[in-house]
Design an enzyme around this catalytic site. Sequence first.
Site, mmCIF file in Angstrom:
data_model
loop_
_atom_site.group_PDB
_atom_site.id
_atom_site.type_symbol
_atom_site.label_atom_id
_atom_site.label_comp_id
_atom_site.label_asym_id
_atom_site.label_seq_id
_atom_site.Cartn_x
_atom_site.Cartn_y
_atom_site.Cartn_z
ATOM 1 N N LYS A 36 0.852 -1.197 0.000
ATOM 2 C CA LYS A 36 0.000 0.000 0.000
ATOM 3 C C LYS A 36 0.877 1.232 0.000
ATOM 4 O O LYS A 36 1.816 1.334 0.789
ATOM 5 C CB LYS A 36 -0.861 0.005 1.281
ATOM 6 C CG LYS A 36 -1.758 1.217 1.406
ATOM 7 C CD LYS A 36 -3.178 0.886 1.003
ATOM 8 C CE LYS A 36 -4.012 2.089 0.677
ATOM 9 N NZ LYS A 36 -3.835 2.657 -0.669
ATOM 10 N N LYS A 56 4.481 2.505 8.769
ATOM 11 C CA LYS A 56 3.279 3.264 9.143
ATOM 12 C C LYS A 56 2.062 2.336 9.259
ATOM 13 O O LYS A 56 1.323 2.388 10.238
ATOM 14 C CB LYS A 56 3.026 4.357 8.098
ATOM 15 C CG LYS A 56 1.988 5.372 8.507
ATOM 16 C CD LYS A 56 1.792 6.468 7.456
ATOM 17 C CE LYS A 56 2.942 7.446 7.380
ATOM 18 N NZ LYS A 56 2.622 8.652 6.603
ATOM 19 N N LYS A 66 5.237 1.995 -2.654
ATOM 20 C CA LYS A 66 5.243 3.399 -3.089
ATOM 21 C C LYS A 66 5.628 3.430 -4.549
ATOM 22 O O LYS A 66 6.413 2.600 -5.006
ATOM 23 C CB LYS A 66 6.268 4.209 -2.290
ATOM 24 C CG LYS A 66 6.030 5.700 -2.320
ATOM 25 C CD LYS A 66 5.009 6.097 -1.284
ATOM 26 C CE LYS A 66 4.709 7.577 -1.299
ATOM 27 N NZ LYS A 66 3.883 7.955 -0.143
ATOM 28 N N ASP A 120 -0.371 10.800 -3.902
ATOM 29 C CA ASP A 120 0.731 11.358 -3.104
ATOM 30 C C ASP A 120 0.978 12.757 -3.694
ATOM 31 O O ASP A 120 0.049 13.349 -4.250
ATOM 32 C CB ASP A 120 1.955 10.430 -3.206
ATOM 33 C CG ASP A 120 3.044 10.793 -2.215
ATOM 34 O OD1 ASP A 120 2.828 10.649 -1.006
ATOM 35 O OD2 ASP A 120 4.128 11.242 -2.640
ATOM 36 N N THR A 139 -6.458 12.586 7.909
ATOM 37 C CA THR A 139 -5.102 12.717 8.460
ATOM 38 C C THR A 139 -5.132 13.667 9.660
ATOM 39 O O THR A 139 -4.568 13.371 10.726
ATOM 40 C CB THR A 139 -4.134 13.221 7.377
ATOM 41 O OG1 THR A 139 -4.238 12.343 6.257
ATOM 42 C CG2 THR A 139 -2.701 13.251 7.869
ATOM 43 N N GLY A 150 1.787 25.464 8.698
ATOM 44 C CA GLY A 150 1.113 24.957 7.492
ATOM 45 C C GLY A 150 -0.386 25.011 7.690
ATOM 46 O O GLY A 150 -0.876 24.717 8.786
ATOM 47 N N GLY A 186 -2.620 23.720 5.015
ATOM 48 C CA GLY A 186 -3.181 23.017 3.868
ATOM 49 C C GLY A 186 -4.153 21.962 4.351
ATOM 50 O O GLY A 186 -4.825 22.119 5.386
ATOM 51 N N ASN A 187 -4.214 20.877 3.619
ATOM 52 C CA ASN A 187 -5.149 19.812 3.948
ATOM 53 C C ASN A 187 -4.941 19.331 5.387
ATOM 54 O O ASN A 187 -5.899 19.133 6.127
ATOM 55 C CB ASN A 187 -4.940 18.673 2.946
ATOM 56 C CG ASN A 187 -5.906 17.552 3.175
ATOM 57 O OD1 ASN A 187 -5.596 16.631 3.897
ATOM 58 N ND2 ASN A 187 -7.088 17.642 2.609
ATOM 59 N N GLY A 197 -2.635 20.784 8.042
ATOM 60 C CA GLY A 197 -2.539 21.833 9.069
ATOM 61 C C GLY A 197 -3.846 22.598 9.249
ATOM 62 O O GLY A 197 -4.248 22.893 10.386
ATOM 63 N N SER A 205 -7.703 5.267 4.063
ATOM 64 C CA SER A 205 -7.510 4.648 2.741
ATOM 65 C C SER A 205 -7.772 3.151 2.827
ATOM 66 O O SER A 205 -8.365 2.552 1.928
ATOM 67 C CB SER A 205 -6.080 4.849 2.248
ATOM 68 O OG SER A 205 -5.867 6.179 1.918
HETATM 69 P P1 NAD Z 1 -0.960 20.906 1.280
HETATM 70 O O1 NAD Z 1 -0.294 21.121 -0.038
HETATM 71 O O2 NAD Z 1 -2.446 20.847 1.355
HETATM 72 O O3 NAD Z 1 -0.516 22.052 2.311
HETATM 73 C C1 NAD Z 1 0.793 22.393 2.573
HETATM 74 C C2 NAD Z 1 0.812 23.645 3.445
HETATM 75 O O4 NAD Z 1 2.166 23.981 3.734
HETATM 76 C C3 NAD Z 1 0.199 24.879 2.803
HETATM 77 O O5 NAD Z 1 -0.546 25.574 3.786
HETATM 78 C C4 NAD Z 1 1.405 25.713 2.418
HETATM 79 O O6 NAD Z 1 1.108 27.103 2.397
HETATM 80 C C5 NAD Z 1 2.344 25.369 3.530
HETATM 81 N N1 NAD Z 1 3.743 25.630 3.200
HETATM 82 C C6 NAD Z 1 4.381 25.493 2.012
HETATM 83 N N2 NAD Z 1 5.654 25.895 2.116
HETATM 84 C C7 NAD Z 1 5.830 26.264 3.391
HETATM 85 C C8 NAD Z 1 6.925 26.780 4.118
HETATM 86 N N3 NAD Z 1 8.106 27.010 3.536
HETATM 87 N N4 NAD Z 1 6.749 27.014 5.429
HETATM 88 C C9 NAD Z 1 5.547 26.810 6.009
HETATM 89 N N5 NAD Z 1 4.493 26.365 5.382
HETATM 90 C C10 NAD Z 1 4.624 26.098 4.086
HETATM 91 O O7 NAD Z 1 -0.287 19.600 1.865
HETATM 92 P P2 NAD Z 1 -0.852 18.634 2.995
HETATM 93 O O8 NAD Z 1 -1.648 17.563 2.334
HETATM 94 O O9 NAD Z 1 -1.458 19.452 4.075
HETATM 95 O O10 NAD Z 1 0.483 17.940 3.498
HETATM 96 C C11 NAD Z 1 1.337 18.551 4.466
HETATM 97 C C12 NAD Z 1 2.323 17.520 4.967
HETATM 98 O O11 NAD Z 1 1.620 16.421 5.521
HETATM 99 C C13 NAD Z 1 3.257 16.923 3.924
HETATM 100 O O12 NAD Z 1 4.493 16.653 4.543
HETATM 101 C C14 NAD Z 1 2.566 15.618 3.564
HETATM 102 O O13 NAD Z 1 3.486 14.658 3.053
HETATM 103 C C15 NAD Z 1 2.056 15.217 4.931
HETATM 104 N N6 NAD Z 1 0.981 14.227 4.884
HETATM 105 C C16 NAD Z 1 -0.207 14.517 4.288
HETATM 106 C C17 NAD Z 1 -1.225 13.568 4.287
HETATM 107 C C18 NAD Z 1 -2.557 13.879 3.683
HETATM 108 O O14 NAD Z 1 -3.472 13.048 3.849
HETATM 109 N N7 NAD Z 1 -2.756 15.011 3.035
HETATM 110 C C19 NAD Z 1 -1.014 12.308 4.877
HETATM 111 C C20 NAD Z 1 0.207 12.046 5.504
HETATM 112 C C21 NAD Z 1 1.185 13.025 5.487
#
Ligand code: NAD
Length: 407
Positions: free
Chosen positions: A67, A91, A103, A143, A187, A215, A217-218, A220, A345
């Site tokens: 996976k 994990k 992967k 990913d 997550t 952060g 994004g999705n 944070g 997932s």
């Molecule tokens: P995303 O693209 O939705 O968000 C990323 C965030 O990081 C954005 O808010 C962006 O503005 C910010 N960012 C970018 N550059 C930056 C910097 N220099 N300093 C501070 N902030 C910055 O990505 P995501 O899905 O939220 O993923 C974030 C992390 O979590 C990654 O490391 C990803 O591998 C990990 N992750 C995500 C998931 C998931 O389900 N989405 C699962 C496991 C791990």
Amino acid sequence: MNNAFENAMTQLDQAANIMNLNKDIYAVLKQSDRVLIVSIPVKMDSGEVKVFTGYRSQYNNAMGPYKGGIRYHWNVSIDEVKALSFWMMIKCATVNIPMGGGKGGIIVNPKELSIGELERLSRGYIQKIWREIGSDKDVPAPDVYTTPQIMGWMRDEYEKLVGHSDPGVITGKAIPNGGSEGRETATAQGGVYVVKELAKKLGLNPSETKVAVQGMGNVGGFMAKILHEEGYDIVAISDSKGGIYSENLDLNAVFAHKEATGSVQNLEGTKNVTNEELLELPVDILVPAALENQIHKDNVDKILAKAIVEMANGPVTPEADEILKQKNVPVVPDVLANAGGVTVSCFEWEQNNKNEHWTEAEVFAKLEPMMVQAFNEVWETKEKYNVAMRVAAFVKAIERVAAKMKI
Ligand code: NAD
């Protein structure tokens, strides 16, 4: 600098020494079961044919089908894909889901491709690896720079090639295409369950617990929102342009301000901070949820947080990890903290295989006890061996994989 796979093997060695791992099992775990290297010819819109290189590493399937996501990025390499597949094995076993580690990736800048080229590339990749995947064999997922639409093309291409329906061949699909409710926030939600357990261990009351999130994004963004709903005090948050800090941060105003201006900075009543300064704030829990290598040997001494919850992958470097361990600052490792995503997932795969569709409430009712149990098992392992939580997670995961391999 070591490459990612060497780092992964150093982590394996560390865990193997502590747990006195059987040497035959150790020898098997030093290698990926299988690494496919494929070339994918794509007819570009110009009529020219361009050949892309893709990989799929199937590291170990003792726990269940391989996976792991498929990454579209110009820096994809065989070593990176192997390392990421090893970490997926860890994990999945940390949260005890019936999946192994895999992967994949393609060396490409997807932003340079038209939608049609992207579709032909995604279908072309499946044409090269379809014999080695399937819901009972290897289950890819999104990913970096891969989306539910790309998963949809891949599922469709796979089903055309095998000649029957198999929705569980791939996860991270859109909901009408067999995706799971709750995947978008899974997550973050998993991370919140972890924070709540951690707070109990540290004797922290939610309303008195100050949290900084790097952060939005999705991961944070949802993490901050859900923690706030749970009564935690979010005092700082950032995006790529920088962050803000206030003892009385109004999260709704923060999201509205970002929506209106494209940035969180310059919100009235808050202080602008850089992403580096955000990490050094005097908070109880620091949540790096953006990028890797954010806390390193040069800033680790300035970290004032009582605990760190790694929601991004790899935000704390190995050197910093060691120093934080000496300072007694618990770091909940990525393989545990952000495993809510892969767990849901796995639920998607389970729903597809049983032809079911669960509500979001059902999804989270199943997720919570799994995250709580995984957290407590890792905590107990950390106490037993007096090691950092990351090492404890590796030990716990490898114990599970090894037990299956032995049988
Ligand atoms: P995303 O693209 O939705 O968000 C990323 C965030 O990081 C954005 O808010 C962006 O503005 C910010 N960012 C970018 N550059 C930056 C910097 N220099 N300093 C501070 N902030 C910055 O990505 P995501 O899905 O939220 O993923 C974030 C992390 O979590 C990654 O490391 C990803 O591998 C990990 N992750 C995500 C998931 C998931 O389900 N989405 C699962 C496991 C791990």
